[in-house]
Motif scaffolding. Structure first.
Motif, PDB file in Angstrom:
ATOM      1  N   GLY A   1       2.590 -13.602 -35.038  1.00  0.00           N
ATOM      2  CA  GLY A   1       3.444 -12.447 -34.786  1.00  0.00           C
ATOM      3  C   GLY A   1       3.984 -12.545 -33.379  1.00  0.00           C
ATOM      4  N   GLY A   2       4.392 -11.411 -32.816  1.00  0.00           N
ATOM      5  CA  GLY A   2       4.981 -11.444 -31.480  1.00  0.00           C
ATOM      6  C   GLY A   2       4.040 -11.978 -30.431  1.00  0.00           C
ATOM      7  N   VAL A   3       2.776 -11.521 -30.435  1.00  0.00           N
ATOM      8  CA  VAL A   3       1.818 -11.950 -29.418  1.00  0.00           C
ATOM      9  C   VAL A   3       1.446 -13.416 -29.611  1.00  0.00           C
ATOM     10  N   GLY A   4       1.162 -13.811 -30.841  1.00  0.00           N
ATOM     11  CA  GLY A   4       0.786 -15.203 -31.095  1.00  0.00           C
ATOM     12  C   GLY A   4       1.906 -16.178 -30.782  1.00  0.00           C
ATOM     13  N   THR A   5       3.123 -15.813 -31.143  1.00  0.00           N
ATOM     14  CA  THR A   5       4.259 -16.681 -30.832  1.00  0.00           C
ATOM     15  C   THR A   5       4.456 -16.788 -29.327  1.00  0.00           C
ATOM     16  N   ALA A   6       4.206 -15.691 -28.622  1.00  0.00           N
ATOM     17  CA  ALA A   6       4.271 -15.746 -27.157  1.00  0.00           C
ATOM     18  C   ALA A   6       3.182 -16.649 -26.592  1.00  0.00           C
ATOM     19  N   ALA A   7       2.008 -16.664 -27.227  1.00  0.00           N
ATOM     20  CA  ALA A   7       0.941 -17.568 -26.788  1.00  0.00           C
ATOM     21  C   ALA A   7       1.367 -19.025 -26.969  1.00  0.00           C
ATOM     22  N   VAL A   8       2.073 -19.305 -28.059  1.00  0.00           N
ATOM     23  CA  VAL A   8       2.628 -20.652 -28.263  1.00  0.00           C
ATOM     24  C   VAL A   8       3.584 -21.003 -27.124  1.00  0.00           C
ATOM     25  N   ALA A   9       4.478 -20.071 -26.806  1.00  0.00           N
ATOM     26  CA  ALA A   9       5.433 -20.308 -25.713  1.00  0.00           C
ATOM     27  C   ALA A   9       4.712 -20.489 -24.384  1.00  0.00           C
ATOM     28  N   GLY A  10       3.637 -19.726 -24.176  1.00  0.00           N
ATOM     29  CA  GLY A  10       2.864 -19.864 -22.950  1.00  0.00           C
ATOM     30  C   GLY A  10       2.189 -21.209 -22.847  1.00  0.00           C
ATOM     31  N   ALA A  11       1.647 -21.694 -23.968  1.00  0.00           N
ATOM     32  CA  ALA A  11       1.011 -23.011 -23.977  1.00  0.00           C
ATOM     33  C   ALA A  11       2.024 -24.100 -23.646  1.00  0.00           C
ATOM     34  N   ALA A  12       3.226 -23.967 -24.197  1.00  0.00           N
ATOM     35  CA  ALA A  12       4.278 -24.945 -23.895  1.00  0.00           C
ATOM     36  C   ALA A  12       4.672 -24.880 -22.418  1.00  0.00           C
ATOM     37  N   LEU A  13       4.801 -23.660 -21.901  1.00  0.00           N
ATOM     38  CA  LEU A  13       5.175 -23.483 -20.494  1.00  0.00           C
ATOM     39  C   LEU A  13       4.131 -24.098 -19.567  1.00  0.00           C
ATOM     40  N   ALA A  14       2.858 -24.034 -19.981  1.00  0.00           N
ATOM     41  CA  ALA A  14       1.772 -24.560 -19.150  1.00  0.00           C
ATOM     42  C   ALA A  14       1.606 -26.073 -19.262  1.00  0.00           C
ATOM     43  N   GLY A  15       2.290 -26.700 -20.219  1.00  0.00           N
ATOM     44  CA  GLY A  15       2.250 -28.155 -20.311  1.00  0.00           C
ATOM     45  C   GLY A  15       1.324 -28.720 -21.368  1.00  0.00           C
ATOM     46  N   ALA A  16       0.857 -27.889 -22.317  1.00  0.00           N
ATOM     47  CA  ALA A  16       0.064 -28.428 -23.427  1.00  0.00           C
ATOM     48  C   ALA A  16       0.923 -29.401 -24.228  1.00  0.00           C
ATOM     49  N   THR A  17       0.316 -30.466 -24.726  1.00  0.00           N
ATOM     50  CA  THR A  17       1.090 -31.475 -25.452  1.00  0.00           C
ATOM     51  C   THR A  17       0.887 -31.428 -26.959  1.00  0.00           C
ATOM     52  N   THR A  18      -0.226 -30.869 -27.415  1.00  0.00           N
ATOM     53  CA  THR A  18      -0.429 -30.605 -28.834  1.00  0.00           C
ATOM     54  C   THR A  18      -0.597 -29.100 -28.985  1.00  0.00           C
ATOM     55  N   ILE A  19       0.358 -28.474 -29.673  1.00  0.00           N
ATOM     56  CA  ILE A  19       0.344 -27.017 -29.844  1.00  0.00           C
ATOM     57  C   ILE A  19       0.459 -26.735 -31.341  1.00  0.00           C
ATOM     58  N   ILE A  20      -0.614 -26.205 -31.903  1.00  0.00           N
ATOM     59  CA  ILE A  20      -0.712 -26.013 -33.349  1.00  0.00           C
ATOM     60  C   ILE A  20      -0.600 -24.530 -33.663  1.00  0.00           C
ATOM     61  N   ALA A  21       0.412 -24.157 -34.446  1.00  0.00           N
ATOM     62  CA  ALA A  21       0.608 -22.773 -34.856  1.00  0.00           C
ATOM     63  C   ALA A  21       0.078 -22.595 -36.273  1.00  0.00           C
ATOM     64  N   VAL A  22      -0.689 -21.519 -36.478  1.00  0.00           N
ATOM     65  CA  VAL A  22      -1.300 -21.233 -37.782  1.00  0.00           C
ATOM     66  C   VAL A  22      -0.862 -19.845 -38.237  1.00  0.00           C
ATOM     67  N   ASP A  23      -0.372 -19.751 -39.459  1.00  0.00           N
ATOM     68  CA  ASP A  23      -0.005 -18.454 -40.025  1.00  0.00           C
ATOM     69  C   ASP A  23       0.116 -18.617 -41.541  1.00  0.00           C
ATOM     70  N   VAL A  24       0.297 -17.491 -42.233  1.00  0.00           N
ATOM     71  CA  VAL A  24       0.483 -17.531 -43.688  1.00  0.00           C
ATOM     72  C   VAL A  24       1.951 -17.436 -44.062  1.00  0.00           C
TER      73      VAL A  24
ATOM     74  N   GLN B   1       7.657 -22.984 -34.034  1.00  0.00           N
ATOM     75  CA  GLN B   1       8.123 -24.342 -33.719  1.00  0.00           C
ATOM     76  C   GLN B   1       9.286 -24.303 -32.741  1.00  0.00           C
ATOM     77  N   ARG B   2      10.182 -23.356 -32.923  1.00  0.00           N
ATOM     78  CA  ARG B   2      11.321 -23.261 -32.011  1.00  0.00           C
ATOM     79  C   ARG B   2      10.876 -22.898 -30.603  1.00  0.00           C
ATOM     80  N   LEU B   3       9.721 -22.269 -30.489  1.00  0.00           N
ATOM     81  CA  LEU B   3       9.239 -21.844 -29.174  1.00  0.00           C
ATOM     82  C   LEU B   3       8.169 -22.763 -28.603  1.00  0.00           C
ATOM     83  N   GLY B   4       7.947 -23.916 -29.249  1.00  0.00           N
ATOM     84  CA  GLY B   4       7.093 -24.909 -28.612  1.00  0.00           C
ATOM     85  C   GLY B   4       5.990 -25.503 -29.440  1.00  0.00           C
ATOM     86  N   ALA B   5       5.722 -24.989 -30.652  1.00  0.00           N
ATOM     87  CA  ALA B   5       4.670 -25.574 -31.474  1.00  0.00           C
ATOM     88  C   ALA B   5       5.047 -26.994 -31.889  1.00  0.00           C
TER      89      ALA B   5
END
Length: 365
Positions: A191-214, A223-227
């Protein structure tokens, strides 16, 4: 005294209606803000259905930008004419958290002393001490974070979302989870918070970012925001999937942005040995997850909850606005629709569909 329009809910599960409210001039330590934009957040819905308390009537809205139109005696944080993001963590500087150098945990945050009211004099309880689904709101001056960068008018809707949900997610990754360059991060719930966490991980330089949802649509947004990878947990085991994508080890950091027992346990078991887990999804009261203590010990690492993403607005908001202006943080992607005050109640129904990240009220509509 200022007579303005605002969105009020008078009783549990009642409608959110636009009503005339009275806003006082600012007293000592207070600021009067002309609201420009305000996001429709899940927390506002919690107020509406009685999930926060029973101090009705509530003046809803808190993810906001505005312009300071007046300040009270002793105010030095902001000046008339400042463009600001509103926040609900106006730190006191004196409590035990502040004194030990952790003001993002402040246990005595400031709000306006005076009350905004209905026309008949009934006190309104502002959501998160802000109450920004209104043309003007009264807050503690410390709840205003000046925006130094000159933004285009259409950009304030996106920037205002830093006031709550987006910052909670980004902060869960950057502050609470302390993502390092090159690490692996999994986020459960997009959702909004989780997708923001994905964007935050990308901003911080994580190289493997896995998004999980139904929901595949939410996974596409992630994916568009960094997953870098997605897992639809309706059809695949997320723990096994996260381990497979991280060399069989598990992720360095797993963020639970849902807050139910199943996702909590998935996050706990999807970590690498000595890995970190952050709970940022807000559990319903009474939610229980049972973890064998031998697993806690043998797995090592840490389990933390993220309060507002351990955000310090005076530190984090300007930095995140800069990242947005530089094109490194796509806040515009979180704005699903722009609406008027009259549309807030309908936006709650749209929110339940799961098809929007944020509806944002623009006060000039």
């Amino acid at each position: 005294m200022h007579k303005v329009k605002g969105v009020v809910v008078r009783a549990k599960n009642g409608p959110a209606t636009v009503e005339t409210i009275l806003v006082p001039d600012p007293g000592p330590g207070e600021a009067l803000v002309d609201v420009l934009t305000c996001g429709v957040c899940q927390t506002d819905l919690h107020y509406k259905v009685g999930g926060v308390g029973d101090d009705f009537p509530y003046l809803l809205g808190h993810e906001a930008t505005g312009v300071v139109s007046a300040v009270g005696e002793g105010v030095t944080e902001v000046s008339v004419g400042d463009h600001v993001i509103l926040n609900w963590r106006a730190v006191c500087g004196e409590c035990r958290a502040c004194r030990r150098g952790e003001p993002w945990y402040c246990f005595d945050t400031h709000n306006a002393t005076q009350k905004m009211t209905l026309e008949d004099g009934t006190d309104l309880e502002p959501a998160l001490g802000i109450g920004a689904f209104t043309e003007k709101t009264l807050v503690a001056a410390g709840q205003c974070t000046p925006i130094d960068t000159t933004l285009q008018d259409e950009q304030y809707a996106a920037v205002g979302l830093l006031g709550c949900g987006v910052t909670a997610g980004i902060g869960a990754a950057i502050n609470t989870g302390a993502v390092k360059r090159g690490e692996s991060v999994a986020v459960i719930g997009c959702g909004g918070v989780g997708t923001a966490a994905v964007a935050g991980a990308a901003l911080a330089g994580a190289t493997t970012i896995i998004a999980v949802d139904v929901d595949d649509e939410k996974l596409g947004t992630a994916q568009r925001l960094g997953a870098t990878h997605v897992i639809n947990s309706r059809s695949a085991d997320p723990v096994a999937g996260i381990r497979e994508l991280t060399g069989g080890h598990g992720a360095d950091l797993v963020i639970d942005a849902v807050g139910v027992a199943d996702t909590f346990m998935q996050a706990f078991r999807a970590r690498d040995l000595a890995g970190r887990m952050v709970l940022v999804g807000v559990p319903d009261p009474g939610t229980v997850a049972e973890i064998p203590l031998d697993e806690v010990f043998s797995h090592g690492g840490s389990i933390k909850s993220a309060w507002y993403g351990d955000t310090l607005p005076s530190r984090d908001f300007p930095m995140l606005v800069d990242q947005y202006v530089l094109g490194r943080l796509d806040l515009d992607a979180f704005v699903s629709e722009r609406i008027a005050l009259d549309d807030v109640d309908a936006a709650f129904e749209t929110m339940k569909s799961g098809k929007v990240l944020r509806s944002v009220v623009e006060l000039d509509r």
